[in-house]
Design a protein around this motif. Structure first.
Motif, PDB file in Angstrom:
ATOM      1  N   TYR A 170       0.750  -0.835  -0.128  1.00 56.97           N
ATOM      2  CA  TYR A 170       0.066   0.133  -0.039  1.00 56.97           C
ATOM      3  C   TYR A 170       0.856   1.282  -0.084  1.00 56.97           C
ATOM      4  CZ  TYR A 170      -3.055   3.463   1.864  1.00 56.97           C
ATOM      5  OH  TYR A 170      -3.978   4.651   1.743  1.00 56.97           O
ATOM      6  N   VAL A 171       1.704   0.871   1.016  1.00 59.59           N
ATOM      7  CA  VAL A 171       2.845   2.160   1.096  1.00 59.59           C
ATOM      8  C   VAL A 171       3.434   2.786  -0.645  1.00 59.59           C
ATOM      9  CG1 VAL A 171       4.616   3.897   2.416  1.00 59.59           C
ATOM     10  CG2 VAL A 171       3.311   2.532   3.376  1.00 59.59           C
ATOM     11  N   LYS A 172       4.331   1.782  -0.893  1.00 61.00           N
ATOM     12  CA  LYS A 172       4.316   1.929  -2.058  1.00 61.00           C
ATOM     13  C   LYS A 172       3.884   2.382  -3.091  1.00 61.00           C
ATOM     14  CE  LYS A 172       7.993   1.022  -5.379  1.00 61.00           C
ATOM     15  NZ  LYS A 172       9.914   1.584  -5.212  1.00 61.00           N
ATOM     16  N   LYS A 173       3.024   1.208  -3.368  1.00 60.49           N
ATOM     17  CA  LYS A 173       1.910   2.443  -4.735  1.00 60.49           C
ATOM     18  C   LYS A 173       0.818   3.128  -4.105  1.00 60.49           C
ATOM     19  CE  LYS A 173       2.714  -2.385  -6.798  1.00 60.49           C
ATOM     20  NZ  LYS A 173       1.750  -4.231  -7.755  1.00 60.49           N
ATOM     21  N   GLU A 174       0.470   3.754  -3.116  1.00 58.65           N
ATOM     22  CA  GLU A 174      -0.317   3.871  -3.095  1.00 58.65           C
ATOM     23  C   GLU A 174      -0.424   5.463  -2.584  1.00 58.65           C
ATOM     24  OE1 GLU A 174      -3.586   4.248  -3.830  1.00 58.65           O
ATOM     25  OE2 GLU A 174      -3.363   2.118  -4.802  1.00 58.65           O
ATOM     26  N   VAL A 175       1.557   5.587  -1.042  1.00 54.61           N
ATOM     27  CA  VAL A 175       1.792   6.467  -0.925  1.00 54.61           C
ATOM     28  C   VAL A 175       2.686   7.310  -2.090  1.00 54.61           C
ATOM     29  CG1 VAL A 175       3.047   7.870   1.075  1.00 54.61           C
ATOM     30  CG2 VAL A 175       0.916   5.989   0.975  1.00 54.61           C
ATOM     31  N   SER A 176       3.634   6.012  -2.664  1.00 57.11           N
ATOM     32  CA  SER A 176       4.665   6.495  -3.274  1.00 57.11           C
ATOM     33  C   SER A 176       5.573   7.410  -2.813  1.00 57.11           C
ATOM     34  CB  SER A 176       4.332   7.100  -5.281  1.00 57.11           C
ATOM     35  OG  SER A 176       3.062   5.880  -5.582  1.00 57.11           O
ATOM     36  N   PRO A 177       6.503   6.675  -1.639  1.00 58.34           N
ATOM     37  CA  PRO A 177       7.434   7.938  -0.986  1.00 58.34           C
ATOM     38  C   PRO A 177       8.319   7.301  -1.956  1.00 58.34           C
ATOM     39  CG  PRO A 177       7.096   6.030   0.014  1.00 58.34           C
ATOM     40  CD  PRO A 177       5.918   5.685  -1.029  1.00 58.34           C
ATOM     41  N   PRO A 178       9.064   8.936  -2.369  1.00 61.40           N
ATOM     42  CA  PRO A 178      10.656   8.757  -2.407  1.00 61.40           C
ATOM     43  C   PRO A 178      11.755   7.965  -2.633  1.00 61.40           C
ATOM     44  CG  PRO A 178      10.036  11.044  -2.058  1.00 61.40           C
ATOM     45  CD  PRO A 178       9.233   9.873  -1.265  1.00 61.40           C
ATOM     46  N   LYS A 179      11.552   7.092  -0.995  1.00 57.25           N
ATOM     47  CA  LYS A 179      12.485   5.991  -0.950  1.00 57.25           C
ATOM     48  C   LYS A 179      11.358   5.320   0.850  1.00 57.25           C
ATOM     49  CE  LYS A 179      17.126   8.656  -0.841  1.00 57.25           C
ATOM     50  NZ  LYS A 179      18.333   8.901   0.520  1.00 57.25           N
ATOM     51  N   LEU A 180      11.686   3.791   0.383  1.00 57.64           N
ATOM     52  CA  LEU A 180      11.006   3.066   1.202  1.00 57.64           C
ATOM     53  C   LEU A 180      11.455   2.078   1.489  1.00 57.64           C
ATOM     54  CD1 LEU A 180       8.652   1.343   2.301  1.00 57.64           C
ATOM     55  CD2 LEU A 180       8.466   0.399  -0.316  1.00 57.64           C
ATOM     56  N   GLU A 181      11.928   1.948   2.821  1.00 63.51           N
ATOM     57  CA  GLU A 181      12.995   0.686   3.804  1.00 63.51           C
ATOM     58  C   GLU A 181      11.611  -0.071   4.346  1.00 63.51           C
ATOM     59  OE1 GLU A 181      16.696   0.921   7.547  1.00 63.51           O
ATOM     60  OE2 GLU A 181      16.019   2.879   5.669  1.00 63.51           O
ATOM     61  N   LEU A 182      11.880  -1.194   4.314  1.00 65.97           N
ATOM     62  CA  LEU A 182      11.707  -1.892   5.489  1.00 65.97           C
ATOM     63  C   LEU A 182      12.007  -2.262   6.878  1.00 65.97           C
ATOM     64  CD1 LEU A 182      10.169  -4.598   2.435  1.00 65.97           C
ATOM     65  CD2 LEU A 182       9.213  -2.375   3.297  1.00 65.97           C
ATOM     66  N   ILE A 183      11.807  -2.789   7.923  1.00 65.59           N
ATOM     67  CA  ILE A 183      12.804  -3.165   9.261  1.00 65.59           C
ATOM     68  C   ILE A 183      11.802  -4.391   9.449  1.00 65.59           C
ATOM     69  CG2 ILE A 183      13.159  -2.628  11.388  1.00 65.59           C
ATOM     70  CD1 ILE A 183      13.673   0.368  10.750  1.00 65.59           C
ATOM     71  N   PHE A 184      12.465  -5.618   9.258  1.00 64.35           N
ATOM     72  CA  PHE A 184      12.402  -6.851  10.209  1.00 64.35           C
ATOM     73  C   PHE A 184      12.808  -6.397  11.490  1.00 64.35           C
ATOM     74  CE2 PHE A 184      13.268 -10.943  10.450  1.00 64.35           C
ATOM     75  CZ  PHE A 184      11.653 -10.978  11.082  1.00 64.35           C
ATOM     76  N   CYS A 185      12.716  -6.749  12.854  1.00 67.82           N
ATOM     77  CA  CYS A 185      12.994  -7.710  13.052  1.00 67.82           C
ATOM     78  C   CYS A 185      12.827  -8.379  14.928  1.00 67.82           C
ATOM     79  CB  CYS A 185      12.059  -7.009  14.510  1.00 67.82           C
ATOM     80  SG  CYS A 185      12.091  -4.761  14.796  1.00 67.82           S
ATOM     81  N   ASN A 186      13.424  -8.885  14.329  1.00 69.21           N
ATOM     82  CA  ASN A 186      13.783 -10.613  15.234  1.00 69.21           C
ATOM     83  C   ASN A 186      13.759 -10.572  16.312  1.00 69.21           C
ATOM     84  OD1 ASN A 186      14.737 -13.511  15.558  1.00 69.21           O
ATOM     85  ND2 ASN A 186      16.098 -14.390  14.396  1.00 69.21           N
ATOM     86  N   TYR A 187      13.415 -10.759  17.163  1.00 70.02           N
ATOM     87  CA  TYR A 187      12.780 -11.180  18.524  1.00 70.02           C
ATOM     88  C   TYR A 187      13.014 -12.419  19.453  1.00 70.02           C
ATOM     89  CZ  TYR A 187       7.941 -11.885  17.828  1.00 70.02           C
ATOM     90  OH  TYR A 187       6.513 -11.674  17.404  1.00 70.02           O
ATOM     91  N   GLY A 188      13.066 -13.337  18.763  1.00 68.52           N
ATOM     92  CA  GLY A 188      13.699 -14.590  18.919  1.00 68.52           C
ATOM     93  C   GLY A 188      12.255 -15.837  18.793  1.00 68.52           C
ATOM     94  N   GLN A 189      11.291 -14.878  17.966  1.00 70.46           N
ATOM     95  CA  GLN A 189      10.217 -15.910  17.550  1.00 70.46           C
ATOM     96  C   GLN A 189      10.394 -16.428  16.671  1.00 70.46           C
ATOM     97  OE1 GLN A 189      10.812 -12.718  16.048  1.00 70.46           O
ATOM     98  NE2 GLN A 189      10.059 -12.431  14.328  1.00 70.46           N
ATOM     99  N   ARG A 190       9.891 -17.890  17.014  1.00 65.42           N
ATOM    100  CA  ARG A 190      10.341 -19.234  16.351  1.00 65.42           C
ATOM    101  C   ARG A 190       9.945 -18.724  15.229  1.00 65.42           C
ATOM    102  NH1 ARG A 190       5.997 -23.140  19.909  1.00 65.42           N
ATOM    103  NH2 ARG A 190       6.262 -24.531  18.145  1.00 65.42           N
ATOM    104  N   THR A 191       9.167 -18.779  14.052  1.00 66.81           N
ATOM    105  CA  THR A 191       8.924 -18.574  13.320  1.00 66.81           C
ATOM    106  C   THR A 191       9.981 -17.667  12.230  1.00 66.81           C
ATOM    107  OG1 THR A 191       7.017 -17.344  13.341  1.00 66.81           O
ATOM    108  CG2 THR A 191       6.174 -19.424  13.102  1.00 66.81           C
ATOM    109  N   ALA A 192      10.543 -17.041  12.763  1.00 64.67           N
ATOM    110  CA  ALA A 192      11.522 -16.003  12.297  1.00 64.67           C
ATOM    111  C   ALA A 192      12.789 -16.591  10.983  1.00 64.67           C
ATOM    112  CB  ALA A 192      12.561 -15.435  13.468  1.00 64.67           C
ATOM    113  N   GLU A 193      12.377 -17.411  10.845  1.00 73.85           N
ATOM    114  CA  GLU A 193      13.411 -17.622   9.646  1.00 73.85           C
ATOM    115  C   GLU A 193      12.001 -17.702   8.346  1.00 73.85           C
ATOM    116  OE1 GLU A 193      14.623 -21.878   8.522  1.00 73.85           O
ATOM    117  OE2 GLU A 193      13.327 -22.335  10.395  1.00 73.85           O
ATOM    118  N   TYR A 194      11.153 -18.094   8.459  1.00 71.49           N
ATOM    119  CA  TYR A 194       9.858 -18.114   7.452  1.00 71.49           C
ATOM    120  C   TYR A 194       9.451 -16.970   7.450  1.00 71.49           C
ATOM    121  CZ  TYR A 194       9.396 -22.938   9.523  1.00 71.49           C
ATOM    122  OH  TYR A 194      10.187 -24.725  10.250  1.00 71.49           O
TER     123      TYR A 194
END
Length: 249
Positions: free
Chosen positions: A22-46
């Motif tokens: 939605y942000v990429k296609k509807e907001v269309s910011p000049p720059k888009l950064e995704l942040i993924f946090c690994n907090y030890g969740q059992r499904t982190a690799e997936y």
């Protein structure tokens, strides 16, 4: 003020990936950064597998943050290698059973911490380069009983905190899907072209399987999140490409 860049806090789930699209296609910011946090969740690799592919498809920068200390202090089953309880579909809409489930999945202050991670990056970018970033998160109100950190009131409070916690202020924390039911999120994501095979909802983690010409993560099919995912696609009338270990419906 000009166009603002965007940071999306992403988990690899239906809601966060749809938010990123939605942000990429509807907001269309000049720059888009995704942040993924690994907090030890059992499904982190997936989750990480999905987010890496989503970032590539969106042409977005991806940053991974190590928050495993959070998993170490959490009592949530999301961070424990133990069998997870099966949730019946009919129990999803029972308010009392929903209240009983919340603490099983609750990581201390998780969404607040995730947003502060995003806010810290946004402030750092502004101080170092003068570029403004908004911080997006794909949370939304779950029925029948919402978690406190999945509500409009929570987002309002985080925006107030952002004004006091940063030197210059003027940062925005946004949750564009906050009022949508999950089937409407799926409908929106389908319209935006979300690659559903690169989204992961399962609480348990059920391994990998060769499918659609590649190695993809498997959903257990019996946890509450798998059930909600299955129903959302069904109610939206969208084909669910997920691989389930057990039939979710």
């Amino acid at each position: 003020m000009g166009m603002r860049n965007a940071i999306c806090m992403v988990s690899g789930g239906v809601d966060s990936v749809t938010t990123a699209y939605y942000v990429k296609k509807e907001v269309s910011p000049p720059k888009l950064e995704l942040i993924f946090c690994n907090y030890g969740q059992r499904t982190a690799e997936y989750e990480r597998f999905c987010i890496e592919r989503v970032a590539e498809l969106l042409g977005a920068k991806l940053r991974t943050i190590d928050l495993q200390w959070l998993g170490q202090i959490s009592t949530s089953l999301l961070t424990k290698q133990v069998p997870l309880p099966e949730t019946r579909i009919e129990d999803l809409w029972d308010p009392e059973k929903a209240r009983q489930r919340i603490l099983k999945w609750w990581d201390p202050c998780r969404n607040a911490i995730l947003l502060l991670v995003g806010l810290a990056h946004a402030e750092s970018y502004y101080i170092s380069s003068g570029e403004r970033y908004d911080v997006y998160i794909g949370i939304r109100r779950e029925t029948p009983v919402p978690m406190k950190d999945n509500t409009p009131a929570f987002i309002e409070e985080m925006n107030r905190l952002a004004e006091q916690a940063t030197h210059h202020g003027g940062y925005r924390i946004l949750a564009p899907l906050i009022q949508l039911d999950k089937d409407r999120v799926v409908s929106l994501g389908e319209k935006l072209g979300v690659p559903w095979k690169y989204t992961y909802s399962c609480y348990a983690g059920a391994g990998w399987r060769e499918a659609q010409g590649e190695r993809l993560p498997v959903h257990c099919g019996t946890c509450s999140n798998c059930r909600r995912r299955f129903l959302a696609f069904k109610e939206a009338g969208v084909q669910d490409p997920s691989i389930y270990l057990a039939p979710p419906g």
